[in-house]
Design a protein around this motif. Sequence first.
Motif, PDB file in Angstrom:
ATOM      1  N   SER A   1       0.835  -1.200   0.000  1.00 36.59           N
ATOM      2  CA  SER A   1       0.000   0.000   0.000  1.00 36.59           C
ATOM      3  C   SER A   1       0.873   1.255   0.000  1.00 36.59           C
ATOM      4  CB  SER A   1      -0.886   0.010   1.253  1.00 36.59           C
ATOM      5  OG  SER A   1      -0.074   0.222   2.404  1.00 36.59           O
ATOM      6  N   GLU A   2       0.245   2.369  -0.292  1.00 38.72           N
ATOM      7  CA  GLU A   2       0.958   3.643  -0.289  1.00 38.72           C
ATOM      8  C   GLU A   2       1.464   3.985   1.113  1.00 38.72           C
ATOM      9  OE1 GLU A   2       0.516   8.242  -1.883  1.00 38.72           O
ATOM     10  OE2 GLU A   2      -1.157   6.858  -2.131  1.00 38.72           O
ATOM     11  N   ASP A   3       0.678   3.663   2.129  1.00 39.49           N
ATOM     12  CA  ASP A   3       1.099   3.944   3.512  1.00 39.49           C
ATOM     13  C   ASP A   3       2.374   3.175   3.863  1.00 39.49           C
ATOM     14  OD1 ASP A   3      -1.019   5.651   3.948  1.00 39.49           O
ATOM     15  OD2 ASP A   3      -2.235   4.181   5.026  1.00 39.49           O
ATOM     16  N   ILE A   4       2.395   1.899   3.547  1.00 35.07           N
ATOM     17  CA  ILE A   4       3.581   1.082   3.824  1.00 35.07           C
ATOM     18  C   ILE A   4       4.761   1.580   2.996  1.00 35.07           C
ATOM     19  CG2 ILE A   4       4.588  -1.229   3.558  1.00 35.07           C
ATOM     20  CD1 ILE A   4       1.797  -2.343   4.313  1.00 35.07           C
ATOM     21  N   PHE A   5       4.506   1.896   1.734  1.00 36.10           N
ATOM     22  CA  PHE A   5       5.566   2.411   0.868  1.00 36.10           C
ATOM     23  C   PHE A   5       6.191   3.671   1.463  1.00 36.10           C
ATOM     24  CE2 PHE A   5       6.780   5.408  -2.499  1.00 36.10           C
ATOM     25  CZ  PHE A   5       7.870   4.719  -3.024  1.00 36.10           C
ATOM     26  N   LYS A   6       5.376   4.630   1.842  1.00 37.81           N
ATOM     27  CA  LYS A   6       5.897   5.905   2.366  1.00 37.81           C
ATOM     28  C   LYS A   6       6.685   5.692   3.657  1.00 37.81           C
ATOM     29  CE  LYS A   6       2.564   9.023   0.224  1.00 37.81           C
ATOM     30  NZ  LYS A   6       3.390   9.952  -0.507  1.00 37.81           N
ATOM     31  N   LYS A   7       6.175   4.839   4.532  1.00 37.57           N
ATOM     32  CA  LYS A   7       6.872   4.550   5.790  1.00 37.57           C
ATOM     33  C   LYS A   7       8.242   3.925   5.524  1.00 37.57           C
ATOM     34  CE  LYS A   7       6.652   1.269   9.498  1.00 37.57           C
ATOM     35  NZ  LYS A   7       6.442  -0.139   9.366  1.00 37.57           N
ATOM     36  N   LEU A   8       8.280   2.939   4.634  1.00 39.16           N
ATOM     37  CA  LEU A   8       9.532   2.242   4.346  1.00 39.16           C
ATOM     38  C   LEU A   8      10.481   3.087   3.499  1.00 39.16           C
ATOM     39  CD1 LEU A   8       8.113  -1.326   3.782  1.00 39.16           C
ATOM     40  CD2 LEU A   8       9.420  -0.501   5.750  1.00 39.16           C
ATOM     41  N   GLU A   9       9.928   3.917   2.623  1.00 37.19           N
ATOM     42  CA  GLU A   9      10.767   4.824   1.835  1.00 37.19           C
ATOM     43  C   GLU A   9      11.494   5.807   2.760  1.00 37.19           C
ATOM     44  OE1 GLU A   9      10.152   7.524  -2.120  1.00 37.19           O
ATOM     45  OE2 GLU A   9       8.715   7.853  -0.488  1.00 37.19           O
ATOM     46  N   LYS A  10      10.772   6.317   3.736  1.00 43.14           N
ATOM     47  CA  LYS A  10      11.373   7.233   4.715  1.00 43.14           C
ATOM     48  C   LYS A  10      12.471   6.517   5.507  1.00 43.14           C
ATOM     49  CE  LYS A  10      10.071  10.372   8.435  1.00 43.14           C
ATOM     50  NZ  LYS A  10       8.977  10.919   9.238  1.00 43.14           N
ATOM     51  N   LYS A  11      12.201   5.278   5.897  1.00 43.08           N
ATOM     52  CA  LYS A  11      13.166   4.499   6.671  1.00 43.08           C
ATOM     53  C   LYS A  11      14.435   4.231   5.870  1.00 43.08           C
ATOM     54  CE  LYS A  11      12.259   1.334   9.734  1.00 43.08           C
ATOM     55  NZ  LYS A  11      11.908   0.129  10.494  1.00 43.08           N
ATOM     56  N   ILE A  12      14.302   3.811   4.614  1.00 37.74           N
ATOM     57  CA  ILE A  12      15.490   3.479   3.824  1.00 37.74           C
ATOM     58  C   ILE A  12      16.290   4.733   3.511  1.00 37.74           C
ATOM     59  CG2 ILE A  12      14.467   3.507   1.505  1.00 37.74           C
ATOM     60  CD1 ILE A  12      17.097   1.008   2.848  1.00 37.74           C
ATOM     61  N   GLN A  13      15.620   5.830   3.253  1.00 40.18           N
ATOM     62  CA  GLN A  13      16.348   7.072   2.982  1.00 40.18           C
ATOM     63  C   GLN A  13      17.084   7.565   4.224  1.00 40.18           C
ATOM     64  OE1 GLN A  13      13.325   9.500   1.102  1.00 40.18           O
ATOM     65  NE2 GLN A  13      13.639   8.491  -0.872  1.00 40.18           N
ATOM     66  N   SER A  14      16.517   7.326   5.381  1.00 34.92           N
ATOM     67  CA  SER A  14      17.202   7.653   6.636  1.00 34.92           C
ATOM     68  C   SER A  14      18.457   6.794   6.794  1.00 34.92           C
ATOM     69  CB  SER A  14      16.249   7.432   7.816  1.00 34.92           C
ATOM     70  OG  SER A  14      16.941   7.571   9.038  1.00 34.92           O
ATOM     71  N   ILE A  15      18.336   5.509   6.523  1.00 37.66           N
ATOM     72  CA  ILE A  15      19.486   4.595   6.610  1.00 37.66           C
ATOM     73  C   ILE A  15      20.565   5.006   5.614  1.00 37.66           C
ATOM     74  CG2 ILE A  15      20.243   2.212   6.176  1.00 37.66           C
ATOM     75  CD1 ILE A  15      17.493   1.314   7.357  1.00 37.66           C
ATOM     76  N   GLN A  16      20.166   5.351   4.399  1.00 40.39           N
ATOM     77  CA  GLN A  16      21.140   5.802   3.401  1.00 40.39           C
ATOM     78  C   GLN A  16      21.907   7.024   3.901  1.00 40.39           C
ATOM     79  OE1 GLN A  16      18.373   6.356   0.205  1.00 40.39           O
ATOM     80  NE2 GLN A  16      18.409   4.204  -0.401  1.00 40.39           N
ATOM     81  N   GLY A  17      21.191   7.960   4.489  1.00 40.41           N
ATOM     82  CA  GLY A  17      21.828   9.156   5.036  1.00 40.41           C
ATOM     83  C   GLY A  17      22.762   8.832   6.190  1.00 40.41           C
ATOM     84  N   MET A  18      22.330   7.925   7.055  1.00 41.10           N
ATOM     85  CA  MET A  18      23.162   7.536   8.202  1.00 41.10           C
ATOM     86  C   MET A  18      24.466   6.890   7.734  1.00 41.10           C
ATOM     87  SD  MET A  18      20.231   5.944  10.707  1.00 41.10           S
ATOM     88  CE  MET A  18      21.313   5.475  12.040  1.00 41.10           C
ATOM     89  N   ILE A  19      24.367   6.000   6.761  1.00 40.21           N
ATOM     90  CA  ILE A  19      25.570   5.326   6.247  1.00 40.21           C
ATOM     91  C   ILE A  19      26.505   6.342   5.614  1.00 40.21           C
ATOM     92  CG2 ILE A  19      26.474   3.664   4.580  1.00 40.21           C
ATOM     93  CD1 ILE A  19      23.844   2.045   5.004  1.00 40.21           C
ATOM     94  N   THR A  20      25.947   7.245   4.810  1.00 40.63           N
ATOM     95  CA  THR A  20      26.753   8.276   4.141  1.00 40.63           C
ATOM     96  C   THR A  20      27.465   9.151   5.155  1.00 40.63           C
ATOM     97  OG1 THR A  20      25.261   8.265   2.234  1.00 40.63           O
ATOM     98  CG2 THR A  20      26.666  10.204   2.512  1.00 40.63           C
ATOM     99  N   ARG A  21      26.757   9.614   6.162  1.00 41.59           N
ATOM    100  CA  ARG A  21      27.375  10.472   7.190  1.00 41.59           C
ATOM    101  C   ARG A  21      28.438   9.720   7.976  1.00 41.59           C
ATOM    102  NH1 ARG A  21      22.129  12.018   7.140  1.00 41.59           N
ATOM    103  NH2 ARG A  21      21.548  10.779   8.938  1.00 41.59           N
ATOM    104  N   PHE A  22      28.190   8.445   8.253  1.00 38.93           N
ATOM    105  CA  PHE A  22      29.173   7.639   8.982  1.00 38.93           C
ATOM    106  C   PHE A  22      30.445   7.491   8.156  1.00 38.93           C
ATOM    107  CE2 PHE A  22      30.995   3.695  10.698  1.00 38.93           C
ATOM    108  CZ  PHE A  22      31.016   4.014  12.053  1.00 38.93           C
ATOM    109  N   MET A  23      30.285   7.254   6.857  1.00 40.03           N
ATOM    110  CA  MET A  23      31.453   7.136   5.976  1.00 40.03           C
ATOM    111  C   MET A  23      32.244   8.444   5.954  1.00 40.03           C
ATOM    112  SD  MET A  23      29.728   4.975   2.818  1.00 40.03           S
ATOM    113  CE  MET A  23      30.831   5.680   1.645  1.00 40.03           C
ATOM    114  N   GLU A  24      31.536   9.554   5.895  1.00 35.70           N
ATOM    115  CA  GLU A  24      32.210  10.855   5.868  1.00 35.70           C
ATOM    116  C   GLU A  24      32.956  11.134   7.167  1.00 35.70           C
ATOM    117  OE1 GLU A  24      28.902  13.396   4.927  1.00 35.70           O
ATOM    118  OE2 GLU A  24      29.013  12.954   2.773  1.00 35.70           O
ATOM    119  N   ALA A  25      32.454  10.594   8.271  1.00 37.53           N
ATOM    120  CA  ALA A  25      33.072  10.826   9.583  1.00 37.53           C
ATOM    121  C   ALA A  25      34.304   9.968   9.815  1.00 37.53           C
ATOM    122  CB  ALA A  25      32.055  10.570  10.686  1.00 37.53           C
ATOM    123  N   LEU A  26      34.460   8.881   9.050  1.00 39.87           N
ATOM    124  CA  LEU A  26      35.615   8.007   9.236  1.00 39.87           C
ATOM    125  C   LEU A  26      36.898   8.673   8.764  1.00 39.87           C
ATOM    126  CD1 LEU A  26      34.364   4.443   8.236  1.00 39.87           C
ATOM    127  CD2 LEU A  26      34.892   5.293  10.510  1.00 39.87           C
TER     128      LEU A  26
END
Length: 118
Positions: A93-118
């Motif tokens: 559903s669109e609700d599940i999609f939006k929730k999971l899209e937000k989650k994966i984009q957050s994870i992508q950002g976290m990984i990117t920031r962690f890499m930059e901090a190393l």
Amino acid sequence: MAARHNFRKLNIWREGIELAKDTYSFTKKFPKSETYGLSSQLQRCAISVSSNIAEGTARGTDKHFKHYLETALGSAFEWETQLIIAFEIEYISEDIFKKLEKKIQSIQGMITRFMEAL
């Protein structure tokens, strides 16, 4: 040689585990014909995110750790693409999609920031 980072203490690893749990939960509802298709792909990508983060912590240098983080990030983008496909073919559903899209984009950002901090 001890790991330089304890993967169990990394938020990015914990978020990856949550992503895998969510993935198994929503792919259970996919058609049986997707068992070896989109369901399997999503599950493998989700597992790859946290697994590569964990494996990278065992590497001796930040350069080597970054390589595994890049692989985890690639899996996160692959997973997002598969999520879009699942939504567009109306497996979720669109609700599940939006929730999971937000989650994966957050994870992508976290990984990117962690890499930059190393």
